[in-house]
Motif scaffolding. Structure first.
Motif, PDB file in Angstrom:
ATOM      1  N   LEU A 160      57.576  37.125   7.636  1.00  0.00           N
ATOM      2  CA  LEU A 160      58.801  36.676   8.312  1.00  0.00           C
ATOM      3  C   LEU A 160      59.710  38.138   8.362  1.00  0.00           C
ATOM      4  O   LEU A 160      60.673  38.052   9.124  1.00  0.00           O
ATOM      5  CB  LEU A 160      59.618  35.793   7.226  1.00  0.00           C
ATOM      6  N   GLU A 161      59.669  39.060   7.402  1.00  0.00           N
ATOM      7  CA  GLU A 161      60.310  40.019   7.283  1.00  0.00           C
ATOM      8  C   GLU A 161      60.500  40.826   8.795  1.00  0.00           C
ATOM      9  O   GLU A 161      59.583  41.055   9.338  1.00  0.00           O
ATOM     10  CB  GLU A 161      60.017  40.937   6.322  1.00  0.00           C
ATOM     11  N   LYS A 162      61.576  41.363   9.057  1.00  0.00           N
ATOM     12  CA  LYS A 162      61.891  41.830  10.172  1.00  0.00           C
ATOM     13  C   LYS A 162      60.889  43.099  10.618  1.00  0.00           C
ATOM     14  O   LYS A 162      60.292  43.282  11.603  1.00  0.00           O
ATOM     15  CB  LYS A 162      63.277  42.440  10.427  1.00  0.00           C
ATOM     16  N   VAL A 188      68.268  33.327   9.605  1.00  0.00           N
ATOM     17  CA  VAL A 188      69.447  32.782   8.768  1.00  0.00           C
ATOM     18  C   VAL A 188      69.666  31.468   8.338  1.00  0.00           C
ATOM     19  O   VAL A 188      69.068  30.408   8.998  1.00  0.00           O
ATOM     20  CB  VAL A 188      70.684  33.377   9.782  1.00  0.00           C
ATOM     21  N   ILE A 189      70.272  31.073   7.253  1.00  0.00           N
ATOM     22  CA  ILE A 189      70.387  29.769   6.853  1.00  0.00           C
ATOM     23  C   ILE A 189      72.011  29.488   6.761  1.00  0.00           C
ATOM     24  O   ILE A 189      72.691  30.370   6.275  1.00  0.00           O
ATOM     25  CB  ILE A 189      69.927  29.664   5.467  1.00  0.00           C
ATOM     26  N   ARG A 197      64.544  36.856   2.416  1.00  0.00           N
ATOM     27  CA  ARG A 197      64.140  37.106   3.825  1.00  0.00           C
ATOM     28  C   ARG A 197      65.262  36.431   4.658  1.00  0.00           C
ATOM     29  O   ARG A 197      65.160  36.577   5.747  1.00  0.00           O
ATOM     30  CB  ARG A 197      62.765  36.769   3.837  1.00  0.00           C
ATOM     31  N   PHE A 198      66.010  35.747   4.004  1.00  0.00           N
ATOM     32  CA  PHE A 198      67.265  35.151   4.858  1.00  0.00           C
ATOM     33  C   PHE A 198      68.588  35.582   4.614  1.00  0.00           C
ATOM     34  O   PHE A 198      68.635  35.975   3.544  1.00  0.00           O
ATOM     35  CB  PHE A 198      67.203  33.485   4.891  1.00  0.00           C
ATOM     36  N   LEU A 200      73.470  39.048  11.448  1.00  0.00           N
ATOM     37  CA  LEU A 200      72.324  38.465  10.377  1.00  0.00           C
ATOM     38  C   LEU A 200      71.138  38.336  11.217  1.00  0.00           C
ATOM     39  O   LEU A 200      70.100  38.888  10.374  1.00  0.00           O
ATOM     40  CB  LEU A 200      72.882  37.250   9.697  1.00  0.00           C
ATOM     41  N   LEU A 201      71.040  38.002  12.318  1.00  0.00           N
ATOM     42  CA  LEU A 201      69.833  37.576  13.048  1.00  0.00           C
ATOM     43  C   LEU A 201      69.172  38.988  13.430  1.00  0.00           C
ATOM     44  O   LEU A 201      67.881  39.206  13.375  1.00  0.00           O
ATOM     45  CB  LEU A 201      69.903  36.792  14.306  1.00  0.00           C
TER      46      LEU A 201
END
Length: 874
Positions: free
Chosen positions: A700-702, A567-568, A752-753, A560-561
């Motif tokens: 924040l988006e990659k 990630v949450i 976004r997570f 996920l990262l």
């Protein structure tokens, strides 16, 4: 073996004896100390793996053995998945197959090196760590335990003289060479009168080498420009390393080296230098504290000449001392085992080498040690090179990365797919060794080709003119793994009948088990179709430690990262969300981190930047812009990325993020995963997300991060400076679902997570709460059963988000008597579990009674409490 083997080992013998009790406690499994575990495992393996009993081994036997395995303990790192990993290993290999592999290893025909290699090469889940452990515990005075930490220990000791390949058919010979080195060390430490060392076997040696493999390394400057090594070589002559602070020594004398608390040293520094700024005093107090208290016996010292080179390497052999006659009077004795070297300071370390003392990471000091060893006793004067090459055509790289793999193996070749070069120029292609000439010839050959650009010329040029015979080429399968390697045995040739008409002949080593590519090496190993890689990266690929990052929960976090950069971890209270985040970060090589907790009052001004009141010299209130934790961490992550990529640009405090050229962006992005920086946001759902992140939620988006194709840079409202989020910054949030539902999270944040659920883990609790005392175990079993039953009732009568996490009852694990266990369970149940449930059901007392089986009033007497709790659960 060197003549000074005893001298090399002595500081580590001292350190081992000093730390033995603590290490044995840390290595305990299922209530047994490390020594008891080793004795139990030796007896169990020698009994179960005997020729008389091995054919009757069951799955349960395997599970019992491997839940005491130090190798698997290293993988699980005392975490929640040891039992699960054991079962996964057994089931993946199969009990019958595993039994057959062990029987062949111990009793098969042929020499041990061949059997050892065949067992590993033919079994996907076995490696050096598992296989050597079986041999070592079966014959503890004959075979060593081979693992990444032990290998690192040999490097620290200067004893890594193995020459056989660690992988493929040569891995058995590699193991025997390693065991031969280990035997010399074992023979030496057995000369010590200490009973543990005097009676040591190879499993005990593994414990010894484990301590050596985790020592620290330090850069300590011998004065400006290496003065005390070059101009006034007092370090070399007296065999010491020292730091200054003559004024502190004049004032405090030898008292300074007896101060163990940083605050005490800070106070001494303040009183000695009242005119220094607080920041300067804190910095130098930290230097003194590190030299006196953090450095330990056996730690590695690198003496440097500024940012230019390493002059010498030694190991610490004494406590800190004071000699007022020295210009730098606080010193330690050092065994300078590489006293005359000239190793350039690596680019990624230059930012560290301007200080009095700095701790070095293992990944930084190991290449320096290897370079020093090469200078001290060079083995091969040749210029051996390493390459990575994808076996795909120009149009098939993304969706068919192994299309020509079988053909290459069959014909013993590697090739490049630029067939137009062979067709246009034939053998005259080999005459274009001048780079400018080749670039022009390439441009003409690819003109009009939709799949090529003239800038791609350097790859075929490297294949033709930079690559040499005897070079090593690794073959990746995408970014996931390396499937084989080849040694080049010919110059470049042309055959127009081949799909790859420009080729070289090679000898192949195809791996039965793929070598996984660590995430931090993926961009380095597989950046292009043909890429030259460093010896350091090649060795890192094939000398991977038993890695906790292979745990299933961590692999999920990594995926996920990689996909989202954030990630949450969400779930009920007490399920170990924050612990999991911190454990994950600790396992990531080179990772740094910061921690923050969100709450209703937390705002943009705390997180990004804001105005803060200050008083000037005349007492008047004024306002200054102060950076928040996120902006500060972004700046630190950006600068770490630039340093690792060898780029001079820096993001200075008070200024905006600097612009990079396209080339610099590409270079920075290539090393993103090698300098990860993490922000842990605890209780992320308790904050007002739009208020905290503001306009930065988009960044924040990659694909909006700095250095990416769609990078966004914004202007901050207070400082009016440019701001962006670097690609190596990762955010891990934790969320208590009992406090707020995931469905109520801000939609922009949710998109976004990535989200990973962390629920109560009863197996962890049951595995942790284990005692050899039946009376204590009865209380432990009741605690686990109580948690399981109450959570089942909560799920039935309320919902699964309000369950009780297993960490509430982990407090019982230190109990050794029944009275202690009863008291701990009673305190936890009455003072933590019941109040939490009363808060959940404050408006529904009937539901509360249904969940806990009573109105919450429990007997004061401990044993009566146990009986009441047991009755409430039936």
């Amino acid at each position: 073996m060197p003549d000074d083997l005893h001298t090399r080992l002595q500081p580590y013998i001292t350190r081992f004896q000093k730390n033995f009790a603590e290490q044995e406690k840390n290595n305990s499994i299922r209530g047994k100390s490390g020594l008891e575990v080793r004795d139990y495992l030796k007896a169990k393996i020698q009994d179960c793996f005997s020729e008389e009993k091995i054919d009757h081994l069951t799955r349960d036997d395997f599970i019992d053995i491997y839940t005491h395995s130090p190798t698997l303990l290293r993988y699980a790192s005392r975490g929640p998945d040891l039992h699960e990993r054991v079962e996964s290993l057994i089931d993946e290999i199969g009990s019958d197959a595993f039994r057959g592999k062990i029987k062949y290893l111990l009793y098969g025909n042929g020499n041990l090196a061949e059997r050892y290699a065949e067992v590993i090469n033919s079994t996907r889940s076995l490696n050096h760590e598992y296989t050597s452990e079986i041999l070592s515990y079966y014959s503890p005075y004959e075979y060593a335990c081979l693992n990444g930490t032990a290998e690192r220990a040999l490097t620290f000791l200067g004893l890594d003289t193995t020459t056989a390949p660690k992988i493929g058919e040569g891995r058995g010979e590699y193991y025997l060479q390693f065991t031969a080195i280990a035997k010399e060390i074992l023979d030496e430490i057995r000369k010590d009168p200490d009973p543990v060392l005097h009676n040591a076997d190879y499993p005990t040696l593994d414990s010894f080498l484990n301590q050596v493999g985790w020592i620290n390394a330090w850069q300590v400057a011998p004065g400006e420009g290496g003065h005390f090594w070059v101009d006034d070589p007092v370090w070399k002559e007296k065999k010491i390393a020292s730091i200054g602070y003559q004024e502190v020594v004049d004032r405090s004398g030898e008292k300074i080296v007896g101060l163990r608390d940083y605050q005490d040293i800070l106070d001494e520094m303040k009183e000695t230098h009242p005119d220094w700024s607080i920041k300067r005093v804190q910095t130098h107090a930290r230097f003194v504290h590190n030299f006196i208290n953090s450095v330990d016996y056996g730690d590695i010292i690198c003496a440097n000449k500024g940012k230019e080179k390493i002059l010498a390497i030694g190991r610490v052999v004494s406590e800190a001392k004071v000699d007022p006659s020295l210009e730098y009077p606080i010193y330690r004795d050092v065994d300078w085992f590489y006293p005359d070297i000239d190793v350039a300071v690596p680019e990624k370390m230059k930012g560290k080498c301007g200080k009095t003392i700095t701790q070095l990471k293992h990944g930084e000091v190991l290449p320096i040690l290897r370079a020093a060893h090469t200078q001290d006793s060079p083995r091969d004067p040749g210029n051996h090179q390493y390459w990575s090459l994808l076996p795909s055509s120009r149009m098939q790289e993304t969706y068919a990365p192994l299309k020509h793999w079988d053909e290459w193996q069959e014909k013993g070749i590697i090739g490049i797919p630029w067939e137009m070069l062979a067709e246009k120029y034939g053998d005259t292609l080999f005459e274009f060794s001048d780079p400018d000439v080749f670039r022009e010839k390439f441009r003409k050959a690819v003109e009009g080709d939709p799949f090529e650009k003239p800038a791609s010329a350097y790859m075929p040029y490297d294949f033709l003119f930079t690559m040499e015979e005897e070079d090593t080429v690794v073959i990746p399968r995408g970014r996931q793994a390396v499937i084989g390697q080849a040694r080049i045995v010919s110059g470049p040739k042309i055959d127009l009948t081949l799909d790859f008409p420009v080729y070289r002949e090679v000898t192949w080593e195809v791996f039965e088990n793929e070598i996984p590519i660590p995430i931090e090496l993926q961009s380095t190993i597989v950046g292009k179709r043909l890429k030259k890689i460093t010896q350091e990266d090649y060795e890192a690929l094939f000398h991977q430690d038993a890695d906790i990052m292979e745990d299933p929960e961590f692999r999920k976090i990594t995926r996920l990262l990689t996909a989202k950069n954030q990630v949450i971890l969400y779930g009920p209270p007490g399920t170990g969300k924050t612990y999991t985040a911190q454990k994950y970060i600790a396992a990531r090589p080179g990772a740094t981190s910061a921690f923050v907790t969100f709450h209703p009052s937390f705002a943009y001004e705390d997180f990004i930047e804001g105005l803060r009141p200050r008083t000037d010299a005349e007492g008047r209130i004024c306002y200054e812009i102060e950076d928040g934790i996120f902006k500060t961490l972004c700046r630190d992550a950006f600068n770490a990325l630039m340093e690792r990529a060898g780029i001079e640009s820096r993001w200075e405090e008070g200024e905006g993020v600097p612009a990079l050229s396209p080339r610099e962006e590409a270079e920075a992005l290539a090393v993103r995963d090698r300098v990860p920086v993490f922000l842990v946001v605890d209780e992320i759902n308790r904050g007002d997300i739009p208020r905290i992140f503001g306009e930065l939620i988009t960044l924040l988006e990659k694909d909006k991060r700095l250095c990416t194709g769609n990078a966004l840079v914004t202007t901050l409202p207070y400082s009016k400076t440019h701001f962006g989020i670097p690609p190596n910054l990762f955010v891990i949030g934790t969320m208590n679902t009992a406090d707020r539902s995931i469905a109520l999270l801000d939609i922009a944040l949710r998109r976004r997570f990535g989200f990973i659920e962390v629920m109560p883990d009863y197996e962890v609790l049951e595995e942790t709460l284990a005692s050899g005392d039946p009376a204590v175990q009865e209380v432990f079993d009741l605690a686990a059963a109580a948690l399981r039953e109450v959570n089942a009732r909560i799920t039935e009568h309320y919902d699964r988000d309000h369950q009780i996490g297993h960490s509430y009852l982990m407090k019982l694990r230190g109990c050794t008597t029944r009275d202690e266990a009863v008291e701990a369970l009673q305190t936890t149940w009455e003072c933590e579990v019941l109040p939490l449930l009363q808060e959940y059901f404050y408006d529904s007392p009937q539901t509360f009674r249904e969940c806990v089986g009573s109105d919450g009033v429990m007997p004061d007497d401990g044993e009566e409490f146990i009986r009441a709790l047991s009755a409430n659960l039936t």
